[in-house]
Design an enzyme around this catalytic site. Sequence first.
Site, PDB file in Angstrom:
ATOM      1  N   SER A   1       2.281  -5.280  -3.704  1.00 37.09           N
ATOM      2  CA  SER A   1       1.385  -5.839  -4.701  1.00 37.09           C
ATOM      3  C   SER A   1       0.527  -4.745  -5.323  1.00 37.09           C
ATOM      4  CB  SER A   1       0.476  -6.892  -4.064  1.00 37.09           C
ATOM      5  OG  SER A   1      -0.506  -7.307  -4.983  1.00 37.09           O
ATOM      6  N   HIS A   2       0.038  -5.003  -6.523  1.00 33.89           N
ATOM      7  CA  HIS A   2      -0.925  -4.109  -7.143  1.00 33.89           C
ATOM      8  C   HIS A   2      -2.249  -4.125  -6.389  1.00 33.89           C
ATOM      9  CE1 HIS A   2       1.899  -4.333 -10.424  1.00 33.89           C
ATOM     10  NE2 HIS A   2       1.218  -3.427 -11.088  1.00 33.89           N
ATOM     11  N   SER A   3      -2.496  -5.200  -5.659  1.00 36.91           N
ATOM     12  CA  SER A   3      -3.787  -5.391  -5.003  1.00 36.91           C
ATOM     13  C   SER A   3      -3.609  -5.449  -3.490  1.00 36.91           C
ATOM     14  CB  SER A   3      -4.407  -6.697  -5.504  1.00 36.91           C
ATOM     15  OG  SER A   3      -5.306  -7.211  -4.552  1.00 36.91           O
TER      16      SER A   3
END
Lengths: 93, 130
Positions: free
Chosen positions: B11-13
């Site tokens: 994930s980007h986060s």
Amino acid sequence: MSLSSDSTAAICETSVVLPANLHARPAGKLAQAAARFNSTILIEHAGKSVNPAGILAVMGLGATAGTTVTIRAEGEDAGAAVETLAAVLHAAE
Amino acid sequence: MTQSVGIVLVSHSAQLAAGLRDLLAQIGSDSVPVQVAGGTEDGRIGTSYDLILKAVSAADHGTGVVIVPDLGSSVLTARTVLEDHPRPDVLLVDAPFVEGALAAAITASTGADLSTVATAAQEARHVPKF
């Protein structure tokens, strides 16, 4: 498939009035339990019928507490499959 | 029982990946090796080649790994990792992040093989939420 295994095939069915909503946790338990059987199993609710091995499809039934779900199995371990899955549904909280 | 197929959440986060991992563990897949590769190495929003590479290695218990990307550069960075380290038993799947990861984790927890787990994740796209 041999004739003898055909003759042991059975169809079993039972209905469960859900004690709780059929949300993610019980749906996950149902999928895990269903994977242990060779029989073809279907879970039916409000005219929709899905394979209980798919947690997303089971959640997609939208079955809520107090409504009835029917478990149907066909195969040599159909009886055990229906009994086990019914127990999972009865234990849902 | 043999070790189940591993899952990597890209994930980007970091929080998104960690939160999804918590959800998977709650729903009954605490026996499945789920690793996260979220955000950049210095904690920003983004994706990290090295974090993905490490997560794949940590999730690999000998029966294969399914990588579930959130979107965009998660896909691209994971692809680059796989191009540099090609392995037939590590699959990047095209699946909705939450539903795909959940279907993969539950399927993996039943002892299913790599292609069954990957298929479960991919089929998640076609299951209506309600």
